[in-house]
Structures are given as structure tokens and as C-alpha cells.
Scaffold this motif. Structure first.
Motif, PDB file in Angstrom:
ATOM      1  N   ASP A  47       0.843  -1.192   0.000  1.00 48.18           N
ATOM      2  CA  ASP A  47       0.000   0.000   0.000  1.00 48.18           C
ATOM      3  C   ASP A  47       0.880   1.244   0.000  1.00 48.18           C
ATOM      4  O   ASP A  47       2.101   1.157  -0.193  1.00 48.18           O
ATOM      5  N   ALA A  48       0.299   2.399   0.234  1.00 44.11           N
ATOM      6  CA  ALA A  48       1.049   3.662   0.195  1.00 44.11           C
ATOM      7  C   ALA A  48       2.119   3.753   1.275  1.00 44.11           C
ATOM      8  O   ALA A  48       3.032   4.572   1.165  1.00 44.11           O
ATOM      9  N   HIS A  49       2.030   2.908   2.302  1.00 47.10           N
ATOM     10  CA  HIS A  49       3.046   2.883   3.361  1.00 47.10           C
ATOM     11  C   HIS A  49       3.996   1.704   3.223  1.00 47.10           C
ATOM     12  O   HIS A  49       4.773   1.412   4.133  1.00 47.10           O
ATOM     13  N   GLY A  50       3.905   0.986   2.091  1.00 50.50           N
ATOM     14  CA  GLY A  50       4.801  -0.133   1.853  1.00 50.50           C
ATOM     15  C   GLY A  50       4.405  -1.414   2.566  1.00 50.50           C
ATOM     16  O   GLY A  50       5.199  -2.347   2.648  1.00 50.50           O
ATOM     17  N   GLN A  51       3.188  -1.483   3.075  1.00 48.72           N
ATOM     18  CA  GLN A  51       2.723  -2.654   3.805  1.00 48.72           C
ATOM     19  C   GLN A  51       1.690  -3.425   2.985  1.00 48.72           C
ATOM     20  O   GLN A  51       0.986  -2.842   2.152  1.00 48.72           O
TER      21      GLN A  51
ATOM     22  N   ALA B  53      -3.583   1.641   3.276  1.00 49.32           N
ATOM     23  CA  ALA B  53      -3.309   3.074   3.093  1.00 49.32           C
ATOM     24  C   ALA B  53      -3.250   3.342   1.597  1.00 49.32           C
ATOM     25  O   ALA B  53      -2.599   2.612   0.843  1.00 49.32           O
ATOM     26  N   TYR B  54      -3.947   4.397   1.171  1.00 52.46           N
ATOM     27  CA  TYR B  54      -4.020   4.716  -0.257  1.00 52.46           C
ATOM     28  C   TYR B  54      -3.658   6.178  -0.485  1.00 52.46           C
ATOM     29  O   TYR B  54      -4.097   7.068   0.241  1.00 52.46           O
ATOM     30  N   ARG B  55      -2.849   6.405  -1.501  1.00 55.54           N
ATOM     31  CA  ARG B  55      -2.490   7.758  -1.935  1.00 55.54           C
ATOM     32  C   ARG B  55      -2.908   7.885  -3.389  1.00 55.54           C
ATOM     33  O   ARG B  55      -2.298   7.277  -4.257  1.00 55.54           O
TER      34      ARG B  55
ATOM     35  N   ALA C  41       4.650  11.039  -4.702  1.00 52.26           N
ATOM     36  CA  ALA C  41       4.612  11.730  -3.415  1.00 52.26           C
ATOM     37  C   ALA C  41       4.989  13.191  -3.648  1.00 52.26           C
ATOM     38  O   ALA C  41       5.898  13.491  -4.416  1.00 52.26           O
TER      39      ALA C  41
ATOM     40  N   GLU D 271      -2.215  13.553  -0.210  1.00 52.64           N
ATOM     41  CA  GLU D 271      -2.728  12.971   1.027  1.00 52.64           C
ATOM     42  C   GLU D 271      -2.800  11.447   0.928  1.00 52.64           C
ATOM     43  O   GLU D 271      -3.080  10.896  -0.132  1.00 52.64           O
ATOM     44  N   THR D 272      -2.569  10.808   2.050  1.00 48.67           N
ATOM     45  CA  THR D 272      -2.680   9.359   2.178  1.00 48.67           C
ATOM     46  C   THR D 272      -3.673   9.067   3.286  1.00 48.67           C
ATOM     47  O   THR D 272      -3.676   9.736   4.315  1.00 48.67           O
TER      48      THR D 272
END
Length: 160
Positions: free
Chosen positions: A28-32, A63-65, A70, A75-76
């Protein structure tokens, strides 16, 4: 903000390729990797098909951006997806359940993906379509995002 009835809307869920990558365990947007959980209540919209995920069905939480890169205005936030594949929402109208968003956030972005501050509004869901048309009537706005009152991305709206 005045409405612009001659502006046609194009409402889109998140891109299919991105949804499929997330369903396959992509980051996801946080790398998870997305988490799996049962849907509870009526507030579980899939951001790909824009349908509500049924009570008890397994959903993905991540988490989605909604931006390609970036940058300061990217926003995420958390979103949900159906675990199984679904058809991407692309239509000239908002899903009917958006009328029940209370309240919702709406704001326009320019061609560089920066917020056009004067466009930001907090309003009841039944006013979203008219607000999107009014924002998209501005030449400096490329598209609009709708978010929940918790700042969760709902969808992207463009000129149709």
C-alpha cells in the motif's frame, strides 16, 4: 458556489491495475501488505467498484495515496477494497449512497496535483454532484476528490 449544470461528470473508482496489485498482496502507500478484516456496519465502501461491502464479507484495509507521486499535497489515508475482483466504477453520476455521506469533503486539484484551496468544501452528500460541477467549471481545476468526513478517499471526479 454556483452550480454549472452543463458540466458533465466522470466519476471513477481507483484504477483496476492498482486494485489488482493490492489484492495480490502488493504494498500500500506505506509499503505494507493490505490487512484483511470482516466488514461491520454500512460504512465499508470498496474504492474500486464504489459499492458497499456486505456485512460480514472480508475486506482489504490499506493506506491509499490517489496520486502518481509523493508531493506535499498528496494525502494518504485508509480505504477498503473487496477481496475478490469487481468492476471499476466509471459513470456520469455519483453512486446513490454518496447522498448519505454526512458530511463529505470535496476539493479541486490542478494539473500538478496541488490543491486549489478556494475549492475546498465540507457539505452534505446530496450536494456533492453540484459542488463537483461548480469546481470543475474553473479553468485552473483538473479534477476533484471526494473524501469522507474522516478524510478517507472516496473517488475522483473529472469532466465527462
Amino acid at each position: 458556489m454556483q452550480t454549472s449544470p452543463n458540466i458533465r461528470l466522470l466519476v471513477r473508482g481507483i484504477p483496476t491495475a492498482h486494485a489488482e496489485a493490492l489484492r495480490s498482496g502488493g504494498p500500500d502507500a506505506h509499503g505494507q501488505a493490505p490487512l484483511r478484516a470482516a466488514a461491520h456496519g454500512l460504512g465499508n465502501p470498496c474504492r474500486h467498484c464504489l459499492n458497499l461491502i456486505a456485512e460480514g464479507d472480508t475486506k482489504l484495509i490499506l493506506a491509499y495515496r490517489p496520486f502518481a507521486h509523493a508531493q506535499p499535497y498528496a494525502e494518504t489515508g485508509p480505504i477498503f477494497l473487496h477481496v475478490a475482483g469487481c468492476e471499476r466504477y466509471e459513470a456520469d453520476a455519483l453512486p446513490a449512497w454518496f447522498a448519505h455521506l454526512a458530511p463529505a469533503l470535496v476539493r479541486g486539484y490542478d494539473a500538478k496535483d496541488w490543491i486549489v484551496y478556494e475549492t475546498g468544501r465540507v457539505l452534505p452528500g446530496h450536494e456533492l454532484a453540484d459542488a463537483c460541477r461548480a469546481i470543475l467549471a474553473r479553468e485552473d481545476v483538473a479534477y476533484v476528490h471526494i473524501r469522507s468526513k474522516f478524510n478517507c478517499f472516496q473517488c475522483r471526479v473529472e469532466r465527462g
